[in-house]
Design an enzyme around this catalytic site. Structure first.
Site, short mmCIF file in Angstrom:
data_model
loop_
_atom_site.label_atom_id
_atom_site.label_comp_id
_atom_site.label_asym_id
_atom_site.label_seq_id
_atom_site.Cartn_x
_atom_site.Cartn_y
_atom_site.Cartn_z
N GLY A 155 0.82 -1.16 -0.11
CA GLY A 155 0.01 0.05 -0.02
C GLY A 155 0.82 1.39 -0.06
CB ILE A 157 3.54 2.62 4.49
CG1 ILE A 157 2.58 3.67 5.24
CG2 ILE A 157 4.78 2.44 5.54
CD1 ILE A 157 1.91 3.35 6.70
CB SER A 237 2.37 -3.04 9.95
OG SER A 237 2.67 -4.48 10.47
NE ARG A 238 -2.59 -0.74 14.72
CZ ARG A 238 -2.14 0.49 14.17
NH1 ARG A 238 -0.84 0.73 14.01
NH2 ARG A 238 -3.11 1.56 13.85
CD GLU A 267 1.97 -1.55 20.12
OE1 GLU A 267 1.83 -1.93 19.21
OE2 GLU A 267 1.15 -0.37 20.20
CG HIS A 285 2.87 1.90 18.07
ND1 HIS A 285 1.60 1.13 18.10
CD2 HIS A 285 2.79 2.65 16.65
CE1 HIS A 285 0.76 1.33 16.89
NE2 HIS A 285 1.53 2.18 16.20
C1 GLV Z 1 -0.18 4.30 13.92
O1 GLV Z 1 -0.17 3.07 14.38
C2 GLV Z 1 -1.33 4.42 12.87
O2 GLV Z 1 -1.99 3.62 12.50
O3 GLV Z 1 -1.57 5.67 12.55
#
Ligand code: GLV
Length: 325
Positions: A155, A157, A237-238, A267, A285
């Site tokens: 995507g 990023i 990302s996550r 987290e 993060h």
């Molecule tokens: C941060 O983690 C976001 O999703 O902007």
């Protein structure tokens, strides 16, 4: 009467002023995190909510706010919000894409560089007073230039990572559920491959997928075993996209060379096994945390919120189908 909105954390002054000029603002100023009970109590009479990823906006929260029209997340990821439950109630959900793309890619790149070139270990070495003479064999790492970058999730990023890789003379492989068009592939010098090929050939595997049921544990023991023993995993990302316990095992047992992480599965809890691994760089993060970008994110979230409350189309809705109803 101006609309009323809840903002769950003080935002940069410009964004606060924008909100205060066009709405009655209930600002929650702490202590953090806002409990679910407090969130429900304060949201009851609000038309809009500007929240952060620390707030879980589930069906119960949404159901307790009969006048709520918009949930404006100050983040690009929105896995903290039950979007289906919001849509069912006609509530618009918005996020903050684009404004953080380059900043997030900068940070993922920083993690990649820090991991490969052992920046955090070097910092600790100097601070510990161990740098008493120059050493030939000290902290040898891995080159970045000329290597192969594997991007999972192509995507905004992911593509920004590909652009950075060109400057380092890297070969770029990517995988996504949807293949990019030929012009984008050409411009970014990126080659679409299946996931197994990417894992097998990349020297750096970097994850840029949103979190969804399909991407939960996208990287686990099976995938880590497919990677080169000299390869690094980067995740900005996550957290739940990577099985953290299996990553600990992989690094400990040398299935891969190391990892750079900005996000964690539970987290802010971090798997204790990660703390003792020097070849893992840990960040709290902060990938989008630059002064410039956090201001843009806050402003965009407030603009989204105000637009919906004023009957206009918000700049970046996540569930635009609600607007058409
Ligand atoms: C941060 O983690 C976001 O999703 O902007």
């Amino acid at each position: 009467m101006p609309p009323s909105i809840l903002i769950t954390r003080p935002l940069p002054q410009e964004a606060m002023s924008l909100a205060q000029a066009r709405a009655t603002v209930d600002l929650y100023a702490g202590p953090y995190p806002l409990t679910k009970a407090d969130l429900i109590a304060r949201l009851r009479d609000k038309g809009g909510l500007v929240c952060l990823i620390t707030e879980t906006i589930d069906a119960q929260v949404l159901g307790a706010a009969p006048g709520l029209k918009v949930v404006a997340n100050v983040a690009v990821g929105f896995n903290n919000i039950d979007v289906a439950a919001a849509a069912a109630r006609g509530i618009v959900v918005t996020n903050t894409p684009d404004v953080l793309t380059e900043t997030t890619a900068d940070f993922a790149w920083a993690l990649l560089m820090a991991t490969a070139r052992r920046v955090a270990e070097g910092d600790q070495y100097v601070r510990a007073g161990k740098f008493t003479r120059w050493e030939w064999e000290l902290l040898w790492g891995s080159d970045v230039h000329g290597k192969t970058l594997g991007i999972l999730g192509f995507g905004r990023i992911g593509k920004a990572m590909a652009r950075r890789a060109r400057g380092f003379g890297m070969r770029v492989l990517y995988h996504d559920t949807v293949r990019a068009d030929a012009a984008a592939e050409r411009e970014l010098g990126a080659t679409f491959v299946d996931r197994a090929t990417l894992l097998k050939e990349a020297d750096f595997v970097t994850v840029h997928t949103p979190l969804s049921p399909e991407t939960r544990h996208l990287i686990g023991a099976k995938e880590l075993r497919q990677m080169k023993r000299t390869a690094y995993l980067i995740n900005a990302s996550r957290g739940p996209c990577v099985n953290e316990a299996e990553l600990v095992q992989a690094v400990k047992e040398g299935w891969i060379a190391g990892a750079g992480l900005d996000v964690y599965e539970e987290e802010p809890k971090v798997h204790p096994g990660l703390f003792s691994l020097p070849n893992v760089v840990l960040a709290p993060h902060i990938a989008s945390a630059s002064h410039e970008t956090r201001l843009k994110m806050a402003t965009l979230a407030v603009e989204n919120c105000l637009a919906v409350l004023e009957g206009k189309t918000p700049p970046t809705p996540v569930n635009p189908e609600v607007l058409r109803k």
